[in-house]
Motif scaffolding. Structure first.
Motif, PDB file in Angstrom:
ATOM      1  N   ILE A 174      81.132  68.621  14.462  1.00  0.00           N
ATOM      2  CA  ILE A 174      81.249  67.907  15.716  1.00  0.00           C
ATOM      3  C   ILE A 174      79.966  68.104  16.490  1.00  0.00           C
ATOM      4  O   ILE A 174      79.902  67.228  17.939  1.00  0.00           O
ATOM      5  CB  ILE A 174      82.173  68.231  16.546  1.00  0.00           C
ATOM      6  CG1 ILE A 174      84.143  67.315  15.253  1.00  0.00           C
ATOM      7  CG2 ILE A 174      83.006  67.808  17.885  1.00  0.00           C
ATOM      8  CD1 ILE A 174      85.163  67.623  15.591  1.00  0.00           C
ATOM      9  N   PRO A 175      80.241  69.288  17.553  1.00  0.00           N
ATOM     10  CA  PRO A 175      78.405  69.819  18.075  1.00  0.00           C
ATOM     11  C   PRO A 175      77.975  68.576  17.550  1.00  0.00           C
ATOM     12  O   PRO A 175      76.762  68.205  19.344  1.00  0.00           O
ATOM     13  CB  PRO A 175      78.191  70.856  18.399  1.00  0.00           C
ATOM     14  CG  PRO A 175      79.146  71.701  17.720  1.00  0.00           C
ATOM     15  CD  PRO A 175      80.110  70.748  16.779  1.00  0.00           C
ATOM     16  N   LEU A 176      76.764  68.517  16.692  1.00  0.00           N
ATOM     17  CA  LEU A 176      75.856  67.619  16.210  1.00  0.00           C
ATOM     18  C   LEU A 176      76.337  66.180  16.322  1.00  0.00           C
ATOM     19  O   LEU A 176      75.212  65.436  17.458  1.00  0.00           O
ATOM     20  CB  LEU A 176      75.839  68.376  14.384  1.00  0.00           C
ATOM     21  CG  LEU A 176      74.341  67.598  14.122  1.00  0.00           C
ATOM     22  CD1 LEU A 176      72.849  67.477  15.492  1.00  0.00           C
ATOM     23  CD2 LEU A 176      74.293  67.058  12.977  1.00  0.00           C
ATOM     24  N   ILE A 177      76.926  65.492  16.551  1.00  0.00           N
ATOM     25  CA  ILE A 177      77.702  64.466  16.283  1.00  0.00           C
ATOM     26  C   ILE A 177      77.562  64.239  18.404  1.00  0.00           C
ATOM     27  O   ILE A 177      77.079  63.082  18.442  1.00  0.00           O
ATOM     28  CB  ILE A 177      78.857  63.982  15.931  1.00  0.00           C
ATOM     29  CG1 ILE A 177      78.863  64.118  13.869  1.00  0.00           C
ATOM     30  CG2 ILE A 177      79.368  62.682  16.152  1.00  0.00           C
ATOM     31  CD1 ILE A 177      80.584  64.020  13.989  1.00  0.00           C
ATOM     32  N   ALA A 178      78.232  65.162  18.964  1.00  0.00           N
ATOM     33  CA  ALA A 178      78.353  64.811  20.121  1.00  0.00           C
ATOM     34  C   ALA A 178      76.922  65.083  20.891  1.00  0.00           C
ATOM     35  O   ALA A 178      76.618  63.885  21.749  1.00  0.00           O
ATOM     36  CB  ALA A 178      79.523  65.868  20.851  1.00  0.00           C
ATOM     37  N   LEU A 179      76.154  65.500  20.649  1.00  0.00           N
ATOM     38  CA  LEU A 179      75.029  65.700  20.700  1.00  0.00           C
ATOM     39  C   LEU A 179      74.054  64.406  20.939  1.00  0.00           C
ATOM     40  O   LEU A 179      73.316  63.873  22.086  1.00  0.00           O
ATOM     41  CB  LEU A 179      74.244  67.196  20.672  1.00  0.00           C
ATOM     42  CG  LEU A 179      74.654  68.350  20.997  1.00  0.00           C
ATOM     43  CD1 LEU A 179      73.973  69.727  20.648  1.00  0.00           C
ATOM     44  CD2 LEU A 179      74.406  68.821  22.493  1.00  0.00           C
ATOM     45  N   LEU A 180      73.834  63.756  19.294  1.00  0.00           N
ATOM     46  CA  LEU A 180      73.082  63.184  19.282  1.00  0.00           C
ATOM     47  C   LEU A 180      74.124  61.852  19.633  1.00  0.00           C
ATOM     48  O   LEU A 180      73.670  60.456  19.909  1.00  0.00           O
ATOM     49  CB  LEU A 180      72.785  63.096  17.320  1.00  0.00           C
ATOM     50  CG  LEU A 180      72.281  63.879  17.017  1.00  0.00           C
ATOM     51  CD1 LEU A 180      73.186  63.447  15.623  1.00  0.00           C
ATOM     52  CD2 LEU A 180      71.141  63.821  17.161  1.00  0.00           C
ATOM     53  N   LEU A 181      75.111  61.864  20.095  1.00  0.00           N
ATOM     54  CA  LEU A 181      76.152  60.701  20.472  1.00  0.00           C
ATOM     55  C   LEU A 181      75.378  60.220  22.089  1.00  0.00           C
ATOM     56  O   LEU A 181      74.803  59.384  22.249  1.00  0.00           O
ATOM     57  CB  LEU A 181      77.789  60.825  20.615  1.00  0.00           C
ATOM     58  CG  LEU A 181      77.963  59.558  21.159  1.00  0.00           C
ATOM     59  CD1 LEU A 181      77.941  58.011  20.564  1.00  0.00           C
ATOM     60  CD2 LEU A 181      79.446  59.833  21.553  1.00  0.00           C
ATOM     61  N   GLY A 182      74.582  61.582  22.302  1.00  0.00           N
ATOM     62  CA  GLY A 182      75.144  61.525  24.873  1.00  0.00           C
ATOM     63  C   GLY A 182      73.632  62.108  24.996  1.00  0.00           C
ATOM     64  O   GLY A 182      73.031  61.470  26.067  1.00  0.00           O
ATOM     65  N   PHE A 183      72.565  61.684  23.756  1.00  0.00           N
ATOM     66  CA  PHE A 183      71.088  62.718  24.226  1.00  0.00           C
ATOM     67  C   PHE A 183      70.512  61.836  25.093  1.00  0.00           C
ATOM     68  O   PHE A 183      69.135  62.016  25.620  1.00  0.00           O
ATOM     69  CB  PHE A 183      70.964  63.367  23.221  1.00  0.00           C
ATOM     70  CG  PHE A 183      69.909  62.795  22.272  1.00  0.00           C
ATOM     71  CD1 PHE A 183      68.443  61.914  22.754  1.00  0.00           C
ATOM     72  CD2 PHE A 183      69.950  61.319  21.199  1.00  0.00           C
ATOM     73  CE1 PHE A 183      67.365  61.481  21.578  1.00  0.00           C
ATOM     74  CE2 PHE A 183      69.726  61.685  20.385  1.00  0.00           C
ATOM     75  CZ  PHE A 183      68.381  60.681  20.383  1.00  0.00           C
ATOM     76  N   ASP A 184      70.424  60.346  24.780  1.00  0.00           N
ATOM     77  CA  ASP A 184      70.075  58.972  25.069  1.00  0.00           C
ATOM     78  C   ASP A 184      70.773  58.542  26.396  1.00  0.00           C
ATOM     79  O   ASP A 184      70.241  57.208  26.451  1.00  0.00           O
ATOM     80  CB  ASP A 184      69.573  58.135  24.058  1.00  0.00           C
ATOM     81  CG  ASP A 184      70.164  57.159  23.198  1.00  0.00           C
ATOM     82  OD1 ASP A 184      71.751  57.903  23.813  1.00  0.00           O
ATOM     83  OD2 ASP A 184      69.984  56.190  22.893  1.00  0.00           O
ATOM     84  N   ALA A 185      71.560  58.973  26.841  1.00  0.00           N
ATOM     85  CA  ALA A 185      72.955  57.996  27.700  1.00  0.00           C
ATOM     86  C   ALA A 185      71.839  57.898  28.869  1.00  0.00           C
ATOM     87  O   ALA A 185      71.805  56.738  29.244  1.00  0.00           O
ATOM     88  CB  ALA A 185      73.699  59.161  28.015  1.00  0.00           C
ATOM     89  N   VAL A 186      71.175  58.670  29.602  1.00  0.00           N
ATOM     90  CA  VAL A 186      70.219  58.312  30.453  1.00  0.00           C
ATOM     91  C   VAL A 186      69.236  58.606  30.196  1.00  0.00           C
ATOM     92  O   VAL A 186      68.391  57.193  31.070  1.00  0.00           O
ATOM     93  CB  VAL A 186      70.808  59.681  31.760  1.00  0.00           C
ATOM     94  CG1 VAL A 186      69.657  59.449  32.913  1.00  0.00           C
ATOM     95  CG2 VAL A 186      72.109  59.860  32.002  1.00  0.00           C
ATOM     96  N   VAL A 187      68.589  59.187  29.605  1.00  0.00           N
ATOM     97  CA  VAL A 187      66.661  59.210  29.749  1.00  0.00           C
ATOM     98  C   VAL A 187      66.728  58.208  28.381  1.00  0.00           C
ATOM     99  O   VAL A 187      65.644  56.774  29.143  1.00  0.00           O
ATOM    100  CB  VAL A 187      66.557  59.939  28.480  1.00  0.00           C
ATOM    101  CG1 VAL A 187      67.327  60.371  26.972  1.00  0.00           C
ATOM    102  CG2 VAL A 187      64.930  60.289  28.416  1.00  0.00           C
TER     103      VAL A 187
END
Length: 271
Positions: A68-81
């Motif tokens: 879950i931490p890996l999925i969440a990080l990959l899901l949101g890392f480009d939300a703004v950038v």
């Protein structure tokens, strides 16, 4: 702060994840891995099949901490950038919307997608195993699902913060992977080394409070202290005081992990 622009952005983010079948894919991953663990988790002891809800949750905790931490990080890392690199961030901020509304809209849309996939995957397991569960078992399994959702939301908040801090998408992805390694692998090794090197002097309440600096450890404590058998399997009862075993206390700490990175992201958010 107005609710309409937040919900509009959240709906777009959620529709994008539904359209590319992201939610379905993650739900299937959780379903398959959970069923395999529930049925074959005791194969090393020469047992195949569902054993108990305590044993199943103890096995699923390890799965959740890694996935879950890996999925969440990959899901949101480009939300703004990602918006910044595409050149659409300035256009969005030119609209009648504040930076906080933009952040909350993106976060809520991604959070809804992550929550739906988590509940769908683990919920399907509960449907398959419902004949083996009594009322107490269903209650504990529901608590496990809720804590899994909170863990995902905490790491999604961290991902959004990293997306705000990074100026390039590649750098944001590297920071996300580094965050996963730190919280999932490195932090516990450091805590173990601290415990061993001090001869157990750093223990009890002080050691327990140090564990609160890692959302994965908060998740582990939430599930370890919910049932006596699970607590024994993990062996944390000897280093964790009963006062920190309260689900409400641990749930509050997890909420802090969800809110604090978003507040920092809003503070550092620049076009």
């Amino acid at each position: 702060m107005e609710l309409t622009p937040i919900l509009t952005i959240a709906a777009k983010e959620f529709r994008d994840r539904i359209r590319n079948r992201w939610v379905l894919a993650i739900a299937l991953v959780f379903l398959v891995f959970s069923l395999v663990i529930a049925w074959f988790g005791g194969a090393q002891q020469g047992q195949v099949g569902f054993r108990s809800i305590e044993f199943t949750i103890a096995s699923l905790v390890s799965l959740v901490i890694y996935l879950i931490p890996l999925i969440a990080l990959l899901l949101g890392f480009d939300a703004v950038v990602g918006e910044r690199e595409r050149g659409s961030l300035g256009l969005l901020l030119a609209l009648p919307i504040t930076r906080l509304e933009l952040l909350l809209g993106k976060y809520l849309g991604l959070a809804l997608a992550l929550t739906l996939s988590t509940c769908a995957g683990f919920g399907a397991v509960a449907v398959v195993l419902w004949k083996h569960l009594d009322a107490a078992g269903l209650y504990h399994y529901a608590g496990f699902m809720l804590s899994s959702v909170l863990l995902g939301l905490a790491f999604l908040s961290i991902a959004v913060l990293l997306s705000v801090l990074a100026r390039e998408r590649t750098r944001a992805s590297g920071m996300a992977i580094a965050a996963w390694f730190f919280f999932v692998l490195v932090f516990d090794l450091v805590m173990l080394g601290l415990l061993v090197s001090t001869g157990g002097k750093v223990g009890g309440d002080s050691f327990a409070w140090l564990l609160m600096l890692n959302p994965t450890d908060v998740f582990r404590v939430l599930n370890v202290f919910s049932m006596e058998d699970v607590r024994t399997l993990y062996g944390l009862a000897s280093v964790m005081p009963e006062s920190l075993g309260n689900p409400l206390s641990m749930g509050s700490v997890m909420v802090v992990w969800i809110v604090a990175p978003l507040l920092i992201a809003n503070w550092r958010f620049k076009p």
